[in-house]
Design a protein around this motif. Structure first.
Motif, PDB file in Angstrom:
ATOM      1  N   VAL A 177       8.707  -1.374  -1.008  1.00 17.22           N
ATOM      2  CA  VAL A 177       7.527  -0.892  -1.732  1.00 17.22           C
ATOM      3  C   VAL A 177       6.778  -2.024  -2.410  1.00 17.22           C
ATOM      4  CG1 VAL A 177       6.717   0.691  -3.547  1.00 17.22           C
ATOM      5  CG2 VAL A 177       8.833   1.220  -2.282  1.00 17.22           C
ATOM      6  N   GLY A 178       5.473  -2.082  -2.193  1.00 15.66           N
ATOM      7  CA  GLY A 178       4.653  -3.005  -2.978  1.00 15.66           C
ATOM      8  C   GLY A 178       3.753  -3.869  -2.133  1.00 15.66           C
ATOM      9  N   ASP A 179       3.611  -5.124  -2.532  1.00 12.55           N
ATOM     10  CA  ASP A 179       2.668  -6.031  -1.896  1.00 12.55           C
ATOM     11  C   ASP A 179       3.258  -6.623  -0.611  1.00 12.55           C
ATOM     12  OD1 ASP A 179       0.894  -7.952  -1.154  1.00 12.55           O
ATOM     13  OD2 ASP A 179       0.994  -9.095  -3.023  1.00 12.55           O
ATOM     14  N   ILE A 180       3.259  -5.783   0.437  1.00 10.96           N
ATOM     15  CA  ILE A 180       3.830  -6.203   1.722  1.00 10.96           C
ATOM     16  C   ILE A 180       3.054  -7.399   2.289  1.00 10.96           C
ATOM     17  CG2 ILE A 180       4.496  -5.413   4.036  1.00 10.96           C
ATOM     18  CD1 ILE A 180       5.788  -3.699   1.929  1.00 10.96           C
ATOM     19  N   LEU A 181       1.749  -7.367   2.100  1.00 12.31           N
ATOM     20  CA  LEU A 181       0.860  -8.374   2.692  1.00 12.31           C
ATOM     21  C   LEU A 181       1.258  -9.803   2.324  1.00 12.31           C
ATOM     22  CD1 LEU A 181      -1.783  -9.084   4.212  1.00 12.31           C
ATOM     23  CD2 LEU A 181      -3.016  -8.742   2.060  1.00 12.31           C
ATOM     24  N   HIS A 182       1.563 -10.027   1.041  1.00 15.88           N
ATOM     25  CA  HIS A 182       1.837 -11.391   0.594  1.00 15.88           C
ATOM     26  C   HIS A 182       3.325 -11.706   0.506  1.00 15.88           C
ATOM     27  CE1 HIS A 182      -2.210 -10.465  -1.086  1.00 15.88           C
ATOM     28  NE2 HIS A 182      -2.457 -11.683  -0.676  1.00 15.88           N
ATOM     29  N   SER A 183       4.184 -10.796   0.968  1.00 13.84           N
ATOM     30  CA  SER A 183       5.600 -10.953   0.653  1.00 13.84           C
ATOM     31  C   SER A 183       6.430 -11.502   1.803  1.00 13.84           C
ATOM     32  CB  SER A 183       6.177  -9.605   0.213  1.00 13.84           C
ATOM     33  OG  SER A 183       7.559  -9.741   0.043  1.00 13.84           O
ATOM     34  N   ARG A 184       6.999 -12.685   1.581  1.00  5.93           N
ATOM     35  CA  ARG A 184       7.930 -13.232   2.567  1.00  5.93           C
ATOM     36  C   ARG A 184       9.248 -12.463   2.522  1.00  5.93           C
ATOM     37  NH1 ARG A 184       7.344 -19.027  -0.324  1.00  5.93           N
ATOM     38  NH2 ARG A 184       8.099 -18.498  -2.369  1.00  5.93           N
ATOM     39  N   VAL A 185       9.535 -11.882   1.356  1.00  5.22           N
ATOM     40  CA  VAL A 185      10.755 -11.094   1.235  1.00  5.22           C
ATOM     41  C   VAL A 185      10.670  -9.859   2.136  1.00  5.22           C
ATOM     42  CG1 VAL A 185      12.230  -9.797  -0.330  1.00  5.22           C
ATOM     43  CG2 VAL A 185      11.124 -11.906  -1.126  1.00  5.22           C
ATOM     44  N   ARG A 202      10.940   1.988   6.142  1.00  6.35           N
ATOM     45  CA  ARG A 202       9.612   2.422   5.710  1.00  6.35           C
ATOM     46  C   ARG A 202       8.966   1.343   4.845  1.00  6.35           C
ATOM     47  NH1 ARG A 202      11.221   8.439   3.361  1.00  6.35           N
ATOM     48  NH2 ARG A 202      12.770   8.935   4.965  1.00  6.35           N
ATOM     49  N   VAL A 203       7.696   1.150   4.983  1.00  3.72           N
ATOM     50  CA  VAL A 203       6.997   0.315   4.014  1.00  3.72           C
ATOM     51  C   VAL A 203       5.978   1.176   3.291  1.00  3.72           C
ATOM     52  CG1 VAL A 203       7.322  -1.792   5.371  1.00  3.72           C
ATOM     53  CG2 VAL A 203       5.190  -0.538   5.549  1.00  3.72           C
ATOM     54  N   ILE A 204       5.874   0.959   1.977  1.00  4.71           N
ATOM     55  CA  ILE A 204       4.989   1.767   1.151  1.00  4.71           C
ATOM     56  C   ILE A 204       4.079   0.828   0.379  1.00  4.71           C
ATOM     57  CG2 ILE A 204       4.872   3.566  -0.605  1.00  4.71           C
ATOM     58  CD1 ILE A 204       7.833   4.204  -0.009  1.00  4.71           C
ATOM     59  N   ALA A 205       2.773   0.946   0.608  1.00  2.00           N
ATOM     60  CA  ALA A 205       1.829   0.043  -0.059  1.00  2.00           C
ATOM     61  C   ALA A 205       0.431   0.618   0.017  1.00  2.00           C
ATOM     62  CB  ALA A 205       1.855  -1.323   0.621  1.00  2.00           C
ATOM     63  N   PRO A 206      -0.438   0.167  -0.877  1.00  2.00           N
ATOM     64  CA  PRO A 206      -1.846   0.527  -0.709  1.00  2.00           C
ATOM     65  C   PRO A 206      -2.393  -0.149   0.557  1.00  2.00           C
ATOM     66  CG  PRO A 206      -1.587  -1.059  -2.513  1.00  2.00           C
ATOM     67  CD  PRO A 206      -0.221  -0.639  -2.100  1.00  2.00           C
ATOM     68  N   GLN A 207      -3.373   0.472   1.155  1.00  2.00           N
ATOM     69  CA  GLN A 207      -3.954  -0.017   2.404  1.00  2.00           C
ATOM     70  C   GLN A 207      -4.303  -1.507   2.332  1.00  2.00           C
ATOM     71  OE1 GLN A 207      -4.172   2.686   4.745  1.00  2.00           O
ATOM     72  NE2 GLN A 207      -4.100   0.891   6.066  1.00  2.00           N
ATOM     73  N   THR A 208      -4.807  -1.943   1.152  1.00  2.00           N
ATOM     74  CA  THR A 208      -5.255  -3.338   1.007  1.00  2.00           C
ATOM     75  C   THR A 208      -4.104  -4.341   0.987  1.00  2.00           C
ATOM     76  OG1 THR A 208      -5.258  -2.940  -1.375  1.00  2.00           O
ATOM     77  CG2 THR A 208      -7.401  -2.873  -0.251  1.00  2.00           C
ATOM     78  N   VAL A 221       4.863   3.449   8.122  1.00  2.00           N
ATOM     79  CA  VAL A 221       4.001   3.025   7.023  1.00  2.00           C
ATOM     80  C   VAL A 221       3.559   4.222   6.171  1.00  2.00           C
ATOM     81  CG1 VAL A 221       1.798   1.945   6.430  1.00  2.00           C
ATOM     82  CG2 VAL A 221       3.152   1.044   8.341  1.00  2.00           C
ATOM     83  N   PHE A 222       3.674   4.078   4.865  1.00  2.00           N
ATOM     84  CA  PHE A 222       3.220   5.117   3.934  1.00  2.00           C
ATOM     85  C   PHE A 222       2.276   4.490   2.914  1.00  2.00           C
ATOM     86  CE2 PHE A 222       7.236   6.508   5.555  1.00  2.00           C
ATOM     87  CZ  PHE A 222       7.199   7.897   5.597  1.00  2.00           C
ATOM     88  N   THR A 223       1.225   5.206   2.576  1.00  2.00           N
ATOM     89  CA  THR A 223       0.405   4.720   1.462  1.00  2.00           C
ATOM     90  C   THR A 223       0.690   5.538   0.199  1.00  2.00           C
ATOM     91  OG1 THR A 223      -1.416   6.087   2.219  1.00  2.00           O
ATOM     92  CG2 THR A 223      -1.465   3.755   2.867  1.00  2.00           C
ATOM     93  N   SER A 224       1.417   6.634   0.345  1.00  2.00           N
ATOM     94  CA  SER A 224       1.805   7.419  -0.827  1.00  2.00           C
ATOM     95  C   SER A 224       3.268   7.147  -1.169  1.00  2.00           C
ATOM     96  CB  SER A 224       1.614   8.916  -0.540  1.00  2.00           C
ATOM     97  OG  SER A 224       2.498   9.675  -1.347  1.00  2.00           O
ATOM     98  N   LEU A 225       3.483   6.720  -2.404  1.00  2.00           N
ATOM     99  CA  LEU A 225       4.840   6.420  -2.844  1.00  2.00           C
ATOM    100  C   LEU A 225       5.730   7.664  -2.767  1.00  2.00           C
ATOM    101  CD1 LEU A 225       6.823   4.375  -4.036  1.00  2.00           C
ATOM    102  CD2 LEU A 225       5.922   4.859  -6.299  1.00  2.00           C
ATOM    103  N   SER A 226       5.204   8.777  -3.237  1.00  2.00           N
ATOM    104  CA  SER A 226       6.002  10.003  -3.284  1.00  2.00           C
ATOM    105  C   SER A 226       6.466  10.412  -1.888  1.00  2.00           C
ATOM    106  CB  SER A 226       5.190  11.155  -3.895  1.00  2.00           C
ATOM    107  OG  SER A 226       4.677  10.751  -5.125  1.00  2.00           O
ATOM    108  N   LEU A 238       9.147  -4.738  -4.354  1.00  2.00           N
ATOM    109  CA  LEU A 238       8.718  -6.140  -4.281  1.00  2.00           C
ATOM    110  C   LEU A 238       8.108  -6.550  -5.615  1.00  2.00           C
ATOM    111  CD1 LEU A 238       7.029  -6.077  -0.781  1.00  2.00           C
ATOM    112  CD2 LEU A 238       9.333  -6.877  -1.348  1.00  2.00           C
ATOM    113  N   ARG A 239       8.149  -7.820  -5.873  1.00  2.00           N
ATOM    114  CA  ARG A 239       7.516  -8.348  -7.076  1.00  2.00           C
ATOM    115  C   ARG A 239       6.014  -8.436  -6.859  1.00  2.00           C
ATOM    116  NH1 ARG A 239       7.912 -11.454 -11.607  1.00  2.00           N
ATOM    117  NH2 ARG A 239       6.571 -13.279 -11.696  1.00  2.00           N
TER     118      ARG A 239
END
Lengths: 336, 336, 336
Positions: A177-185, A202-208, A221-226, A238-239
């Motif tokens: 969950v979180g900033d998948i785009l910038h995350s090497r983790v 599953r990955v959960i993040a805002p579209q951006t 891929v999910f954009t809704s956390l719930s 993710l941090r």
């Protein structure tokens, strides 16, 4: 004499043993499992009164950090000390001269000082790989984080955490969950989970904050956390890299927490015994609330402990792989 | 099974052995004497060709300095190395995030890395005590200076200096001179001298640099240097913390030296064989003149040597106390 | 008892063994040869699987760097670690207080901490010599570069490089090229080459970068690179210290390269098997072009490897010389 296989990945020697540790990409399941087993045995060393084994005595491990990270450097330092290696740490600024030259000349100089391993941290994706391609054969390269690309020891400590608490990967649902785009983790975790046979990633993040090309990892891929958290066994938060959020990809920290922060209420959507993980350091009240970070399902501090064991495993396996390759080369030389 | 005594001081284990080293407050005379005896034995190690004993082999000592002090950090590093421990040093900035969180999360992370001891330096009084209250049971906390509160290893190295040069504390007059108000060294020294049976403890300072409540330490207060120094056996000069003098508590450095600086002339008022001590680094010509600092009565550099031995004693005694407590807990567990 | 010879150089003990290592000035040929032989034997240690010998176990080597130099500090750290010494590193700022006092008090404090050797780097010429004159007898001082004066371990690693690649110094022509005026490396090299019997030492530099009094070193001076390089066996390029070029001694980097930069074309004027050396880090395209720096005649990286071995030799020889002197003093004491 075995012919050198041009397509054999850079990270493995001719026998398929680990020689560099750059990325989880392309590493076979058996090797990841061996690494987890080795780390398990080092966990026992960390619990002893004398936390030291002589495996790397007389070896020089050089931390070459082009990007500062006290936390990661410290864990590698401890791992190397507990294997009885000598450690030197260099913070290399990349500002003064043209980067390529500095990197190259620094590399050649460290080789000449007879260092056996470089633990490399760099802001550029692919830096560790580039170094491994150009380093002399007797040096092993360990990637301690390169740009957005990979942080494979973090990935493996996350896997060790999951395996120790859930037994195996075969029937698990894991959400990142979180900033998948910038995350090497995130990248390292998706690769590891897939290789180890996790059926539902599953990955959960805002579209951006979602990168393109996520399908290749076989994730949902999910954009809704719930929605994404429903019935998962593991939640990896993710941090939020605040310094990377300049570009207006998100309205505010408060807004992020409101939509993607992990609260007790939301965690209740996962399985009752779901693990909560985070690579640290946590931003309390931004990506996770304190009640969850410090709660009974959190294994965030166990991850730190496992991190030392995983780094000990990586250092010792790479050292064995290098030594075995040297022997292979020698034997080959003698038969020619 | 011995019931846990709620009023037993945090620093001691159930057998009364040292477990943390936070303050000299409440430590019994026997324990201080044992510490001095142990330090005496380590002084002999420092004089050997091979200055190393294997007492802490495989232990990890972590210097956690929230406030920078190269000097103190170096002496703890040397002490730990000579006990064969592994050492890592962290400078932790307290500026970026809210202090409480950083302190707490940093602590938990270091625990998880299986450090055995934290040597803590912090600008806030009580920080080391706070950490000892919240740390996990297997970690020992050593206070390397917390705000105005305490600097107990400095206190004990001063006591070792006095005992080695004067034999005992029983018939001594000891004067502590300078900025008593802001000095953790002064506080630690008053406590130690009192516990060790020194019958005449004097503090000498301008009215503005005297804290309230000095009576509790059983000391005599002087505002005149000449009166206070008369016939003393030991003069402990304090360092003038220039950065703390902003508030107009003193007119100027020159004025301070004129009134409270230790000169040869003034030293003549003390006993002819009076010791001159200073925690260093000295401000020549501010609190002490060079002729005195470098003169025959000065034991300022001996203090540095004794400081390593005292720190070795503290580290090894705390480690034993922790181990003994673990054994006690285990035995108790088996009997339940 | 042997009377102390007032004219015996500070660096040697009564038996003529190395005790401090400050400058190559006045060191006899036999001693330089012994140092090179010892370094040769340590090169073998660096090539082993376990790169460690117990020669300095329980000794404390203290890097005292008044001037920052990661590179030199790292090589001394590695050398000390491979001799099994404990190492502490201090960066000492000289800005805050008056230099003399800081230097002196810092020195006395480190002595009191029972350090056995100080590796000193200082911006002032003569600083290491000053420290050696004032340090207590049981501490050895190693000069790691002092102002424009000397950098003797660099000098000796250059000699090791030449001897290993050319066998001996007896029939060699060696050219030193670049900023002779500001270079401690140049000075150390001229002294070493002369002592070791090199018959043809040349310096090549623009008139503005030549110091006065060069005749004393028995060198030939050239202002034309092409003339100076003719038929030499070894070319030692100096690093252009850009920060020292403020005074308008040279028009520009481009101009310097045009006149004094080492290109393949110019290198062709030297003997076909001429060595190319440089103390590093190189400024590519300023004093040397990449094709030469990375070319087949370059031994620049070998110099780095040899540098560790030379530093191991210096540390171990000084430690023996100190121990022998202590024994001499003790014996003398017993006979009185």
């Amino acid at each position: 004499m075995t012919p050198i296989d041009a397509k054999r990945p850079l990270q493995l020697n001719e026998n398929g043993q680990l020689r560099h540790f750059l990325s989880l990409d392309g590493l076979p399941r058996e090797l990841l499992t061996e690494l987890l087993d080795t780390a398990d045995s080092f966990l026992e060393v960390g619990a002893r009164a004398v936390k030291k084994v002589p495996l790397l005595r007389g070896k020089t491990v050089c931390n070459v950090f082009f990007e500062n990270s006290t936390r990661t450097r410290t864990t590698f330092e401890l791992a190397a000390q507990r294997l009885s290696a000598d450690v030197i740490s260099l913070n290399v600024s990349t500002s003064s001269t043209s980067k390529g030259e500095t990197l190259f000349d620094t590399l050649r100089n460290l080789e000449a000082m007879a260092a056996d391993m470089f633990v490399v941290r760099h802001a550029d994706s692919g830096a560790a790989h580039f170094i491994a391609e150009h380093v002399c054969p007797q040096v092993a390269i360990i990637n301690a984080g390169d740009g957005r690309h990979a942080h494979p020891t973090q990935g493996m400590l996350d896997m060790l955490t999951i395996r120790r608490h859930k037994g195996s990967f075969e029937n698990l649902s894991v959400a990142i969950v979180g900033d998948i785009l910038h995350s090497r983790v995130a990248r390292s975790n998706m690769l590891a989970l897939r290789t180890l046979g996790c059926p539902d990633i599953r990955v959960i993040a805002p579209q951006t904050l979602l990168p393109v090309g996520l399908e290749q990892y076989g994730v949902r891929v999910f954009t809704s956390l719930s929605e994404g958290l429903r019935d998962v066994d593991v939640v990896i938060m993710l941090r939020l890299q605040k310094e990377r959020m300049q570009g207006g990809l998100l309205p505010s920290e408060g807004e992020f927490f409101r939509l993607y922060g992990l609260t007790e209420q939301r965690l209740a959507l996962a399985k009752p015994d779901a693990l909560v993980m985070h690579p640290g350091p946590i931003n309390r009240g931004v990506e996770i609330e304190s009640a969850v970070a410090d709660g009974p399902q959190s294994v965030i501090l166990n991850q730190v402990t496992y991190g030392i064991a995983v780094r000990m495993a990586v250092l010792s396996m790479c050292m064995s792989g290098q030594a075995a390759q040297r022997q292979l080369n020698q034997d080959a030389g003698e038969h020619n």
